[in-house]
Write an enzyme that holds these catalytic residues in place. Structure first.
Site: not given
Ligand code: AMP
Length: 290
Positions: A33, A39, A186
């Protein structure tokens, strides 16, 4: 079609069994989230390849090694559902902790080797928690494809190894890191930075990209590559380096010499906030863009 919000495992299985029976393919985008353009890039990658895109939104308690970090992880579900709707997701699966863990969890997925270095050294139990919840999501959603960001490169490597080792019939699709204009990757944690910390934070990506130039120039040892990055970070007393390593891209094990594809990965603290970032370096001699 409006995005459907589902909060139970049973309803998710029921809805997706209809999708599957009609021959449509299913993609999963696992998230915690607080959705942002990083995302969004996963969703953009998923939509053209999928008949049905499921975004899971679940702040997974068993992957946090610090309770205060879990408690500080605030999300706004209606806003996140709108975010998914605007980007073409079909289903948001947002279970409560009780729905995901109805009884204390006794079964865990431990991916040895690839979990041991980098974040694994400093966040005990973190990747066990990640692999376990992703395995649960894979069993609930049974996707054909699953999308993960390279922002969490070690997490991506852990999931790939889990899928390989446990014969899960799921294609893992990596998505490049989305950055702010000043280079900062990000992250939902960026909103916790003070204005002064936010000003300093892009030094992390600058340091990693400077180190990448050393790899590209083919003249640097691992020590020199690391030092190039550490010198830049040392200009900022606010930054505490937790680790900065050059690792093999598949095994996530630190290398002694740079030959095959590597990743330069780091975690730093800026006040109370921990930031991670990494850059990919293809095999020496195959760089296109430096
Ligand atoms: P999180 O909500 O932080 O657990 O991230 C969920 C997914 O989004 C994971 O696969 C992360 O690697 C991806 N993600 C988060 N930030 C970025 C970003 N800046 N660039 C690419 N993917 C991201």
């Amino acid at each position: 079609m409006p995005t459907q919000l589902i909060t139970t495992v049973q309803e998710t299985r029921r809805v997706l069994s209809v999708v599957r029976q009609s021959g449509r393919n299913i993609s999963l985008v696992p998230t915690m989230g607080a959705l942002h353009a990083g995302h969004g890039a996963l969703l953009e990658a998923a939509c053209p390849l999928s008949d049905c895109v499921v975004v899971s939104i679940f702040v997974n308690p068993i992957q946090f090694d610090r309770r205060e970090d879990y408690e500080a992880y605030l999300i706004d579900l209606p806003r996140d559902v709108e975010f998914c709707q605007a980007r073409g997701a079909d289903i948001v699966f947002a279970p409560s902790p009780e729905e995901m863990y109805p009884s204390p969890q006794s079964t865990f997925v431990e991916v040895t080797g690839v979990s041991e270095h980098l974040c694994g050294r400093f966040r005990p139990g973190h990747f066990r928690g990640v692999a376990t919840v992703v395995a649960k999501l894979f069993h609930i959603v049974a996707p054909d494809l699953a999308f993960f960001g390279e922002k969490d490169a070690q997490q991506l490597a852990v999931i790939r190894k889990m899928v390989l080792d446990l014969n899960m019939p799921i294609e893992i699709i990596p998505v490049p890191i989305v950055r702010e204009a000043d280079g900062l990757a990000l992250s939902s944690r960026n909103r916790r930075l003070s204005p002064e910390e936010r000003r300093v934070a892009p030094a992390l990506s600058r340091a990693l990209h400077a180190a990448r130039q050393y790899v590209a120039a083919r003249r640097a040892s691992v020590a020199e590559v690391r030092q190039a990055a550490l010198n830049i970070l040392a200009e900022y007393p606010q930054i505490q380096v937790e680790y900065l390593e050059v690792v093999d891209d598949a095994s996530m094990v630190p290398v002694e010499q740079i030959s095959g594809p590597v990743r330069i990965a780091a975690a730093v603290w800026l006040g109370p906030t921990r930031l991670i970032d990494n850059v990919y370096c293809p095999a020496v001699g195959t760089f296109q863009d430096v």
